[in-house]
Design an enzyme around this catalytic site. Structure first.
Site, PDB file in Angstrom:
ATOM      1  N   HIS A  14       0.860  -1.181   0.000  1.00 55.05           N
ATOM      2  CA  HIS A  14       0.000   0.000   0.000  1.00 55.05           C
ATOM      3  C   HIS A  14       0.893   1.227   0.000  1.00 55.05           C
ATOM      4  O   HIS A  14       1.864   1.292   0.756  1.00 55.05           O
ATOM      5  CB  HIS A  14      -0.901   0.042   1.235  1.00 55.05           C
ATOM      6  N   ALA A  59      15.685 -17.418  13.103  1.00 56.02           N
ATOM      7  CA  ALA A  59      14.218 -17.526  13.147  1.00 56.02           C
ATOM      8  C   ALA A  59      13.591 -16.221  13.612  1.00 56.02           C
ATOM      9  O   ALA A  59      14.106 -15.560  14.519  1.00 56.02           O
ATOM     10  CB  ALA A  59      13.812 -18.659  14.086  1.00 56.02           C
ATOM     11  N   ARG A  65      18.415  -4.371   5.950  1.00 56.45           N
ATOM     12  CA  ARG A  65      19.594  -3.744   5.346  1.00 56.45           C
ATOM     13  C   ARG A  65      20.555  -4.807   4.846  1.00 56.45           C
ATOM     14  O   ARG A  65      20.163  -5.939   4.660  1.00 56.45           O
ATOM     15  CB  ARG A  65      20.274  -2.827   6.355  1.00 56.45           C
ATOM     16  N   LYS A  79      20.667  -8.073  13.015  1.00 54.81           N
ATOM     17  CA  LYS A  79      22.031  -7.565  13.167  1.00 54.81           C
ATOM     18  C   LYS A  79      22.989  -8.746  13.132  1.00 54.81           C
ATOM     19  O   LYS A  79      22.668  -9.830  13.618  1.00 54.81           O
ATOM     20  CB  LYS A  79      22.189  -6.813  14.485  1.00 54.81           C
ATOM     21  N   ARG A  82      27.624 -12.930  14.275  1.00 54.08           N
ATOM     22  CA  ARG A  82      28.789 -13.798  14.067  1.00 54.08           C
ATOM     23  C   ARG A  82      29.238 -13.703  12.625  1.00 54.08           C
ATOM     24  O   ARG A  82      28.413 -13.653  11.716  1.00 54.08           O
ATOM     25  CB  ARG A  82      28.423 -15.236  14.414  1.00 54.08           C
TER      26      ARG A  82
END
Length: 140
Positions: A14, A59, A65, A79, A82
């Protein structure tokens, strides 16, 4: 490798508009998912996201990004937690040895690579005096 209930969305579905300019603020953007990427259960990849080859997304994570290659990313927004990881897909119950304690028990694919970080330009930092001056001007 996609687990269950994953979503990949290049658009919000939308339109949302800036009322002053009339410009759409949530335009569709490309999504790039590299080779040999594992998306965990319920992971969501949103417009503009990039996931490098060999990476794992945990999960229920939401990728908004860039995630580099051979990294594990988790959370909302996802984020990197590792780097320099590789994953394979031997079935734990059907292929001996049944316990895969280290990499000597699996056939390594071509995706065993070190994580390559993107070069970022140095951040601009203002002098303390300039910051104080800006704060004083804002108060007026």
């Amino acid at each position: 490798m996609f687990a269950s209930q994953n979503q990949v969305r290049a658009d919000d579905g939308h339109p949302i508009f800036d009322v002053r300019s009339g410009e759409r603020v949530n335009r569709a953007r490309s999504v790039h998912i590299g080779d040999h990427v594992w998306l965990g259960f319920g992971a969501i990849v949103l417009a503009g996201a990039q996931i490098g080859s060999g990476s794992v997304v945990g999960a229920a994570s939401i990728v908004t990004r860039r995630i580099p290659n051979n990294a594990v990313a988790v959370g909302s927004p996802a984020k990197v937690v590792r780097r320099h990881v590789a994953w394979e897909r031997p079935h734990l119950g059907l292929v001996p040895p049944y316990c895969k304690a280290d990499s000597s028990t699996v056939t390594k694919s071509r995706y065993w690579s070190m994580t390559v970080e993107e070069e970022r330009p140095p951040r601009f930092r203002m002098a303390k005096a300039a910051l104080r001056r800006m704060r004083t001007l804002r108060r007026r």
